[in-house]
Design an enzyme around this catalytic site. Structure first.
Site, PDB file in Angstrom:
ATOM      1  N   ASN A  23     -11.260 -26.183  -8.570  1.00  0.00           N
ATOM      2  CA  ASN A  23     -10.026 -27.227  -8.967  1.00  0.00           C
ATOM      3  C   ASN A  23      -9.969 -28.408  -7.725  1.00  0.00           C
ATOM      4  O   ASN A  23      -8.899 -28.831  -7.714  1.00  0.00           O
ATOM      5  CB  ASN A  23      -8.771 -26.049  -8.632  1.00  0.00           C
ATOM      6  CG  ASN A  23      -8.519 -25.345  -7.197  1.00  0.00           C
ATOM      7  OD1 ASN A  23      -9.481 -25.773  -6.370  1.00  0.00           O
ATOM      8  ND2 ASN A  23      -7.711 -24.785  -7.098  1.00  0.00           N
ATOM      9  N   ASP A  29     -13.537 -20.606  -5.065  1.00  0.00           N
ATOM     10  CA  ASP A  29     -12.536 -20.022  -5.758  1.00  0.00           C
ATOM     11  C   ASP A  29     -13.276 -18.885  -6.799  1.00  0.00           C
ATOM     12  O   ASP A  29     -14.296 -19.037  -7.011  1.00  0.00           O
ATOM     13  CB  ASP A  29     -11.506 -20.590  -6.223  1.00  0.00           C
ATOM     14  CG  ASP A  29     -11.947 -21.836  -6.952  1.00  0.00           C
ATOM     15  OD1 ASP A  29     -12.702 -21.648  -7.840  1.00  0.00           O
ATOM     16  OD2 ASP A  29     -11.265 -22.872  -6.962  1.00  0.00           O
ATOM     17  N   ASP A  98     -15.837  -6.150  -0.556  1.00  0.00           N
ATOM     18  CA  ASP A  98     -15.440  -5.724   0.766  1.00  0.00           C
ATOM     19  C   ASP A  98     -14.224  -4.973   0.905  1.00  0.00           C
ATOM     20  O   ASP A  98     -13.245  -5.088   0.502  1.00  0.00           O
ATOM     21  CB  ASP A  98     -15.449  -6.932   1.433  1.00  0.00           C
ATOM     22  CG  ASP A  98     -16.446  -7.303   2.454  1.00  0.00           C
ATOM     23  OD1 ASP A  98     -16.598  -6.362   3.168  1.00  0.00           O
ATOM     24  OD2 ASP A  98     -17.270  -8.201   2.420  1.00  0.00           O
ATOM     25  N   ASP A 199     -16.726  -3.071   5.943  1.00  0.00           N
ATOM     26  CA  ASP A 199     -16.874  -3.835   7.126  1.00  0.00           C
ATOM     27  C   ASP A 199     -16.557  -2.855   8.309  1.00  0.00           C
ATOM     28  O   ASP A 199     -15.773  -2.003   8.421  1.00  0.00           O
ATOM     29  CB  ASP A 199     -15.752  -4.819   7.066  1.00  0.00           C
ATOM     30  CG  ASP A 199     -15.889  -5.951   8.180  1.00  0.00           C
ATOM     31  OD1 ASP A 199     -16.708  -6.586   8.118  1.00  0.00           O
ATOM     32  OD2 ASP A 199     -14.934  -5.910   9.019  1.00  0.00           O
ATOM     33  N   GLU A 253     -21.382  -1.246   7.132  1.00  0.00           N
ATOM     34  CA  GLU A 253     -21.906  -2.266   8.019  1.00  0.00           C
ATOM     35  C   GLU A 253     -21.557  -1.576   9.372  1.00  0.00           C
ATOM     36  O   GLU A 253     -20.680  -1.095   9.911  1.00  0.00           O
ATOM     37  CB  GLU A 253     -21.001  -3.506   8.211  1.00  0.00           C
ATOM     38  CG  GLU A 253     -21.524  -4.391   9.287  1.00  0.00           C
ATOM     39  CD  GLU A 253     -20.487  -5.766   9.566  1.00  0.00           C
ATOM     40  OE1 GLU A 253     -20.922  -6.578  10.172  1.00  0.00           O
ATOM     41  OE2 GLU A 253     -19.281  -5.293   9.286  1.00  0.00           O
ATOM     42  N   HIS A 326     -23.250 -13.314   5.502  1.00  0.00           N
ATOM     43  CA  HIS A 326     -22.104 -14.438   5.911  1.00  0.00           C
ATOM     44  C   HIS A 326     -21.926 -14.384   7.512  1.00  0.00           C
ATOM     45  O   HIS A 326     -21.428 -15.262   8.106  1.00  0.00           O
ATOM     46  CB  HIS A 326     -20.799 -14.057   5.450  1.00  0.00           C
ATOM     47  CG  HIS A 326     -20.472 -12.769   5.942  1.00  0.00           C
ATOM     48  ND1 HIS A 326     -20.904 -11.526   5.284  1.00  0.00           N
ATOM     49  CD2 HIS A 326     -19.400 -12.466   6.581  1.00  0.00           C
ATOM     50  CE1 HIS A 326     -20.297 -10.514   5.888  1.00  0.00           C
ATOM     51  NE2 HIS A 326     -19.325 -11.082   6.653  1.00  0.00           N
ATOM     52  N   ASP A 327     -22.861 -13.504   8.135  1.00  0.00           N
ATOM     53  CA  ASP A 327     -22.603 -13.571   9.868  1.00  0.00           C
ATOM     54  C   ASP A 327     -23.726 -13.943  10.498  1.00  0.00           C
ATOM     55  O   ASP A 327     -23.707 -13.901  11.767  1.00  0.00           O
ATOM     56  CB  ASP A 327     -22.377 -12.162  10.304  1.00  0.00           C
ATOM     57  CG  ASP A 327     -20.670 -11.742   9.850  1.00  0.00           C
ATOM     58  OD1 ASP A 327     -19.787 -12.587   9.647  1.00  0.00           O
ATOM     59  OD2 ASP A 327     -20.246 -10.521   9.741  1.00  0.00           O
TER      60      ASP A 327
END
Length: 554
Positions: A23, A29, A98, A199, A253, A326-327
């Site tokens: 968008n 998104d 997650d 997590d 994790e 992502h870490d």
């Protein structure tokens, strides 16, 4: 070896904020993800793991949740989520969500109530303590720098936050908290999702009394909450009450988890989790008690980590295989060569990942060989972890800004969070607006449009790797045997299963390297399954080009 669908799956991780913006607001998104499902399906994966998309004020990019049953405003609506889930299932894929329940956001309804008064019904949902000598209740430090305690003037007490001060830790000792968590798990499973990545799943249980931590840890106090006294009781309870009633996959994790401790979570008879993410390969290139520092890791040291987990879990539990997420920094910049041999080294590294025992996880953009980003200024980085560290070390501590920035460029979580490079148009085709995090400037050369058009691309090679793995049971279920563990250039191993042998040889250098085929391997009976160079190499040749990987079926 018991066969399970999640053992045979290949997982693709999506960080929705950086995946695709539908968008024009500069933020990825859910509709953006839905629009790219055919692309993901084309790669050949079975499962999408999506980082948090729940309602959140985004202090830690969605890992601070204010409503576990609603969708983040920037990401869309629950209707968008339902459409995404339906689209995933319609393509024969599954969705892993997650589960972030060590802590919530400080804007969650439970915490807003909890901080009102000491006798509030929600007070014990979190961990509150009186000051000690006018200061923090103990000396624990946060993973995001500074003390792990925040003073709250309303009641004159501190609350515990192992991460950001806007991420107060939930009190898992409280049975009501655990019931709330299990209800959340059931809510999403009943919606039809196919499992959870949990997590910081080994931090829920804290030692009674919360004693001061000793020296020798970068994060003071970890010995009193990492793999804590009731953690296995909590995971077994979740398994017994909820997760065992569904055909799902679960992965926890686990920072700092040892092989021995991991077996307590994933052992075949434990009834807790299917697999864990361990951190060994992500810690060895850091400084002693300083993960921001970095060093060159000799190959035997890196191989020893992977081999230990291959042998240690074989027949007892299941492994998860990943290079990055992502870490973590980008794989090719960390373990390969992101210059001259970017394509070759990335292909070799994933040849390794997809020929080991365990469930492989591919992070978004890895199939394109995306690299670390080298921003000029600390202001270009978004991550709360980076800015907290910078404030503590440079602003307050007087550390050298350029040296610190160099460490950030290597280690930053934002390396993996720059928007996906879809094409060579403005903002890499990620958004028509201003991206929330700057796009890596190399997007004109490295992007999905280029990769899909090039038969020799990393994308198409990974596609072939995944097909090879799925059609070769020994690549999934075989045991593991390493050769020449002290070899500083090559990783050589075999896998054995039901009379079939997979033989793998990988060159981790930018030089041509010769090798000797082990006597136990019949090179005359070897069939090449895949190599990351053109041509038809033969095992009898005993030569590897720079960053070459060869996989043979005997």
């Amino acid at each position: 070896m018991e066969k399970k669908w999640w053992k045979e799956a290949v997982v693709y991780q999506i960080y929705p904020r950086s995946f695709m913006d539908s968008n024009g607001d500069g933020i990825g998104d859910l509709k953006g993800v839905t629009s790219k499902l055919d692309y993901i399906k084309e790669l050949g994966v079975d499962v999408i793991w999506m980082s948090p998309c729940y309602k959140s004020p985004n202090d830690d990019n969605g890992y601070d949740i204010s409503d576990y049953r609603d969708i983040m405003d920037e990401f869309g609506t629950m209707e968008d989520f339902n459409e995404l889930l339906e689209g995933i299932h319609a393509r024969g894929m599954k969705l892993l969500m997650d589960l972030v329940v060590n802590h919530s956001s400080d804007e969650h309804r439970w915490f807003l109530e909890s901080r009102k008064s000491k006798d509030n019904p929600y007070r014990d949902y979190y961990i509150w303590r009186d000051p000690r000598d006018g200061k923090e209740p103990n000396n624990w430090t946060s993973f995001f720098s500074g003390p792990a305690w925040e003073f709250d003037e309303t009641t004159g007490q501190y609350y515990l936050h192992l991460f950001s001060r806007k991420q107060p830790d939930l009190n898992w000792e409280n049975e009501k908290v655990r019931e709330e968590v299990y209800d959340i798990v059931k809510f999403w499973l009943d919606k039809g999702i196919d499992g959870f990545r949990m997590d910081v799943a080994n931090l829920y249980s804290k030692v009674e009394g919360l004693p001061d931590g000793g020296p020798g840890h970068e994060n003071i106090g970890t010995e009193f909450y990492q793999d804590g006294p009731r953690i296995h009781e909590f995971h077994h309870e979740m398994y017994e009450k909820v997760t065992s009633k569904y055909d799902i996959m679960t992965v926890g994790e686990m920072s700092g988890v040892s092989l021995e401790e991991a077996l307590k979570y994933v052992g075949n008879d434990r009834e807790e989790l299917n697999m864990v993410f361990q951190f060994d390969q992500n810690l060895i290139d850091g400084g002693e008690n300083d993960h921001w520092a970095h060093r060159e890791v000799p190959l035997p040291e890196l191989k020893a980590v992977f081999s230990k987990w291959q042998n240690g879990l074989n027949g007892k539990g299941w492994n998860s295989l990943y290079w990055t997420n992502h870490d973590q920094p980008r794989t090719v910049s960390r373990w390969g060569n992101d210059g001259e041999y970017r394509k070759e080294s990335q292909k070799m590294l994933y040849t390794m990942l997809l020929t080991l025992q365990g469930t492989p996880y591919i992070y978004q953009g890895e199939e394109l060989g995306m690299t670390n980003v080298s921003f000029d200024s600390i202001e270009d980085y978004d991550d709360v972890e980076i800015h907290n560290m910078w404030c503590e070390r440079v602003v307050k501590g007087g550390a050298d800004p350029e040296e610190t920035l160099d460490n950030v460029r290597y280690r930053a979580r934002d390396n993996a969070r720059t928007p996906i490079q879809w094409d060579d148009t403005e903002n890499a085709g990620f958004t028509t607006g201003t991206p929330w995090l700057r796009v890596n400037p190399n997007y004109k050369e490295i992007n999905a449009k280029e990769a899909l058009a090039d038969p020799d691309s990393i994308f198409h090679y990974m596609q072939r790797l995944i097909r090879m793995r799925k059609s070769t049971p020994v690549a999934i279920y075989g045991d593991f045997k390493e050769y020449e563990p002290e070899n500083e250039s090559l990783y050589i191993y075999e896998r054995n299963y039901e009379g079939a042998k997979l033989f793998v040889v990988l060159n981790f250098t930018d030089k041509e390297v010769s090798f000797t085929v082990p006597e136990t391997v019949d090179s005359s009976a070897a069939t090449l399954l895949i190599s990351n160079y053109d041509g038809e190499p033969k095992l009898t040749d005993g030569k590897l080009l720079p960053y070459e990987g060869q996989v043979y079926l005997i």
